[in-house]
Design an enzyme around this catalytic site. Structure first.
Site, PDB file in Angstrom:
ATOM      1  N   GLY A  16      41.805  46.392 -42.865  1.00 41.94           N
ATOM      2  CA  GLY A  16      41.720  44.927 -42.817  1.00 41.94           C
ATOM      3  C   GLY A  16      41.769  44.318 -41.427  1.00 41.94           C
ATOM      4  O   GLY A  16      41.812  43.093 -41.291  1.00 41.94           O
ATOM      5  N   ASP A  55      41.519  58.744 -29.872  1.00 44.51           N
ATOM      6  CA  ASP A  55      42.594  58.070 -29.138  1.00 44.51           C
ATOM      7  C   ASP A  55      42.039  57.827 -27.747  1.00 44.51           C
ATOM      8  O   ASP A  55      41.756  58.765 -26.991  1.00 44.51           O
ATOM      9  CB  ASP A  55      43.833  58.975 -29.081  1.00 44.51           C
ATOM     10  N   ASN A  78      37.630  47.337 -28.996  1.00 45.36           N
ATOM     11  CA  ASN A  78      38.489  46.437 -29.775  1.00 45.36           C
ATOM     12  C   ASN A  78      39.953  46.889 -29.786  1.00 45.36           C
ATOM     13  O   ASN A  78      40.860  46.083 -29.917  1.00 45.36           O
ATOM     14  CB  ASN A  78      37.925  46.384 -31.209  1.00 45.36           C
ATOM     15  N   TYR A 144      51.655  42.307 -22.757  1.00 41.24           N
ATOM     16  CA  TYR A 144      50.348  42.250 -23.421  1.00 41.24           C
ATOM     17  C   TYR A 144      49.442  41.251 -22.695  1.00 41.24           C
ATOM     18  O   TYR A 144      48.279  41.547 -22.399  1.00 41.24           O
ATOM     19  CB  TYR A 144      50.580  41.844 -24.874  1.00 41.24           C
ATOM     20  N   LYS A 148      45.857  41.943 -20.781  1.00 43.70           N
ATOM     21  CA  LYS A 148      44.599  41.290 -21.155  1.00 43.70           C
ATOM     22  C   LYS A 148      44.019  40.505 -19.972  1.00 43.70           C
ATOM     23  O   LYS A 148      42.810  40.370 -19.845  1.00 43.70           O
ATOM     24  CB  LYS A 148      44.815  40.378 -22.367  1.00 43.70           C
ATOM     25  N   GLY A 175      42.590  33.224 -29.930  1.00 41.83           N
ATOM     26  CA  GLY A 175      44.051  33.120 -29.940  1.00 41.83           C
ATOM     27  C   GLY A 175      44.710  33.824 -31.106  1.00 41.83           C
ATOM     28  O   GLY A 175      45.563  34.690 -30.921  1.00 41.83           O
TER      29      GLY A 175
HETATM   30  N1  LIG Z   1      44.833  39.295 -34.396  1.00 40.84           N
HETATM   31  C1  LIG Z   1      44.940  38.386 -33.430  1.00 40.84           C
HETATM   32  O1  LIG Z   1      45.418  37.259 -33.654  1.00 40.84           O
HETATM   33  C2  LIG Z   1      44.437  38.685 -32.055  1.00 40.84           C
HETATM   34  C3  LIG Z   1      44.416  37.668 -31.100  1.00 40.84           C
HETATM   35  C4  LIG Z   1      43.863  37.899 -29.845  1.00 40.84           C
HETATM   36  C5  LIG Z   1      43.342  39.142 -29.562  1.00 40.84           C
HETATM   37  N2  LIG Z   1      43.397  40.130 -30.490  1.00 40.84           N
HETATM   38  C6  LIG Z   1      42.837  41.421 -30.130  1.00 40.84           C
HETATM   39  O2  LIG Z   1      41.958  41.849 -31.162  1.00 40.84           O
HETATM   40  C7  LIG Z   1      41.966  43.276 -31.235  1.00 40.84           C
HETATM   41  C8  LIG Z   1      42.257  43.714 -32.655  1.00 40.84           C
HETATM   42  O3  LIG Z   1      43.488  43.171 -33.060  1.00 40.84           O
HETATM   43  P1  LIG Z   1      44.048  43.311 -34.558  1.00 40.84           P
HETATM   44  O4  LIG Z   1      44.727  42.044 -34.861  1.00 40.84           O
HETATM   45  O5  LIG Z   1      42.993  43.839 -35.453  1.00 40.84           O
HETATM   46  O6  LIG Z   1      45.224  44.368 -34.316  1.00 40.84           O
HETATM   47  P2  LIG Z   1      45.450  45.876 -34.799  1.00 40.84           P
HETATM   48  O7  LIG Z   1      45.270  45.982 -36.264  1.00 40.84           O
HETATM   49  O8  LIG Z   1      46.756  46.283 -34.218  1.00 40.84           O
HETATM   50  O9  LIG Z   1      44.261  46.638 -34.110  1.00 40.84           O
HETATM   51  C9  LIG Z   1      44.401  47.381 -32.951  1.00 40.84           C
HETATM   52  C10 LIG Z   1      43.856  48.763 -33.221  1.00 40.84           C
HETATM   53  O10 LIG Z   1      43.905  49.495 -31.997  1.00 40.84           O
HETATM   54  C11 LIG Z   1      44.296  50.813 -32.304  1.00 40.84           C
HETATM   55  N3  LIG Z   1      44.819  51.546 -31.179  1.00 40.84           N
HETATM   56  C12 LIG Z   1      45.991  51.357 -30.516  1.00 40.84           C
HETATM   57  N4  LIG Z   1      46.121  52.256 -29.551  1.00 40.84           N
HETATM   58  C13 LIG Z   1      45.010  53.034 -29.569  1.00 40.84           C
HETATM   59  C14 LIG Z   1      44.548  54.146 -28.831  1.00 40.84           C
HETATM   60  N5  LIG Z   1      45.278  54.673 -27.833  1.00 40.84           N
HETATM   61  N6  LIG Z   1      43.357  54.691 -29.129  1.00 40.84           N
HETATM   62  C15 LIG Z   1      42.608  54.187 -30.135  1.00 40.84           C
HETATM   63  N7  LIG Z   1      42.981  53.147 -30.906  1.00 40.84           N
HETATM   64  C16 LIG Z   1      44.171  52.589 -30.619  1.00 40.84           C
HETATM   65  C17 LIG Z   1      45.322  50.648 -33.419  1.00 40.84           C
HETATM   66  O11 LIG Z   1      45.467  51.876 -34.087  1.00 40.84           O
HETATM   67  P3  LIG Z   1      46.870  52.375 -34.704  1.00 40.84           P
HETATM   68  O12 LIG Z   1      46.907  51.759 -36.059  1.00 40.84           O
HETATM   69  O13 LIG Z   1      46.740  53.839 -34.693  1.00 40.84           O
HETATM   70  O14 LIG Z   1      47.956  51.856 -33.806  1.00 40.84           O
HETATM   71  C18 LIG Z   1      44.667  49.548 -34.259  1.00 40.84           C
HETATM   72  O15 LIG Z   1      43.772  50.109 -35.196  1.00 40.84           O
HETATM   73  C19 LIG Z   1      42.992  43.740 -30.197  1.00 40.84           C
HETATM   74  O16 LIG Z   1      42.337  44.034 -28.986  1.00 40.84           O
HETATM   75  C20 LIG Z   1      43.870  42.515 -30.013  1.00 40.84           C
HETATM   76  O17 LIG Z   1      44.516  42.491 -28.756  1.00 40.84           O
HETATM   77  C21 LIG Z   1      43.932  39.938 -31.725  1.00 40.84           C
END
Ligand SMILES: NC(=O)c1ccc[n+]([C@@H]2O[C@H](COP(=O)([O-])OP(=O)(O)OC[C@H]3O[C@@H](n4cnc5c(N)ncnc54)[C@H](OP(=O)(O)O)[C@@H]3O)[C@@H](O)[C@H]2O)c1
Length: 252
Positions: A16, A55, A78, A144, A148, A175
């Site tokens: 998701g 990874d 991502n 974080y 970024k 955001g």
């Molecule tokens: N959701 C928001 O509100 C928000 C806002 C601004 C920016 N973002 C950015 O959007 C992106 C996705 O966010 P999300 O909300 O979908 O969060 P998320 O579910 O935590 O997605 C991040 C993914 O990165 C993976 N990951 C972490 N370390 C890794 C590594 N060393 N190698 C490969 N994969 C790795 C995680 O895998 P594991 O499950 O194995 O840890 C997870 O699947 C991120 O870059 C985040 O900073 C999100």
């Protein structure tokens, strides 16, 4: 960058989350092949995609992925880590380093490994996923945010470095999206559903990202918090994103 007929690789695909939505939307828009990569492929539910274990802090795994996915012309960086509450002054130095190792150096490793592939496949595009935190000091997300911010600067330099080979280098900034991780964080700090109105559906963020790439945009601001955070850089008013972090403090 035309999505239809492209071959894309997405990092950080999980149940998701934003990566999951990228994979779905790419396939829906007619991408020829999508590599859905994850540290834990067992968490990936992506019918129609090719799932790879990756990874991005593991140099060998990154190099192997580049050999396997030699047909890629769209790289979507991502994946990232966020340790809420981590501070620079008294946070665990290993956790601080891990955030930069993943968000900055991991992304750089992917770019360096795939740049020759993109060149060989006509140039293509790279999309780095940033955050409004890149433009806003945020209590509770300090490390974080700094990672970024570094990624924003690096992305801007990469754009120039890879222009000669015809690669579009773009950043996606937003955001808050209602992914499982963000929803859980928001609910824990503000109460269940309290921040729901500020969160954008991850599918909407992804649709705006892909529209931006198709239009050749180099910086895609995908929600109002990102627009506001960028505007606040040149003014005296604090951004709505920063105000939020002051109102709802993230425990250390
Ligand atoms: N959701 C928001 O509100 C928000 C806002 C601004 C920016 N973002 C950015 O959007 C992106 C996705 O966010 P999300 O909300 O979908 O969060 P998320 O579910 O935590 O997605 C991040 C993914 O990165 C993976 N990951 C972490 N370390 C890794 C590594 N060393 N190698 C490969 N994969 C790795 C995680 O895998 P594991 O499950 O194995 O840890 C997870 O699947 C991120 O870059 C985040 O900073 C999100």
């Amino acid at each position: 960058m035309k999505i239809e007929g492209s071959t894309a690789l997405v990092t950080g695909v999980g149940a998701g989350n934003l990566g999951h939505h990228f994979v779905q939307h790419l396939l829906e828009r007619g991408a020829k092949r999508v590599y859905a990569t994850a540290r834990r492929p067992e968490n990936v539910d992506a019918p129609g995609a090719e799932v790879l274990q990756l990874d991005m802090t593991d140099q060998r795994a990154v190099a192997e992925a580049a050999v396997r996915a030699h047909d890629v012309d769209l790289l979507i960086n991502n994946a990232s880590v966020n340790v809420p509450g981590l501070t620079f002054t008294d946070g665990d130095p290993d956790l601080i380093r891990r955030q930069f190792d993943t968000n900055v150096y991991g992304t750089l490793a992917m770019v360096r490994a795939f740049a020759p592939t993109l060149a060989a496949n006509g140039g293509g595009a790279i999309l780095n996923v940033l955050s409004a935190a890149a433009w806003s000091t945020v209590d509770g997300l300090a490390v974080y945010a700094a990672s970024k911010a570094a990624l924003w600067s690096m992305t801007n330099s990469l754009r120039g470095e890879l222009a000669g080979q015809g690669t579009l280098v773009s950043s996606l900034v937003f955001g808050m999206a209602s992914t499982p991780v963000m929803t859980a964080l928001a609910d824990s700090i503000a109460g269940p559903g309290a921040l729901a109105e500020l969160m954008t559906d991850p599918g909407v963020i992804v649709a705006r990202a892909l529209d931006g790439l198709e239009a050749g945009h180099t910086e895609i601001l995908a929600d109002q918090l990102a627009v506001d955070a960028k505007a606040a850089l040149s003014g005296d008013e604090k951004s709505a994103y920063r105000a939020l972090s002051e109102e709802y403090s993230i425990p250390r």
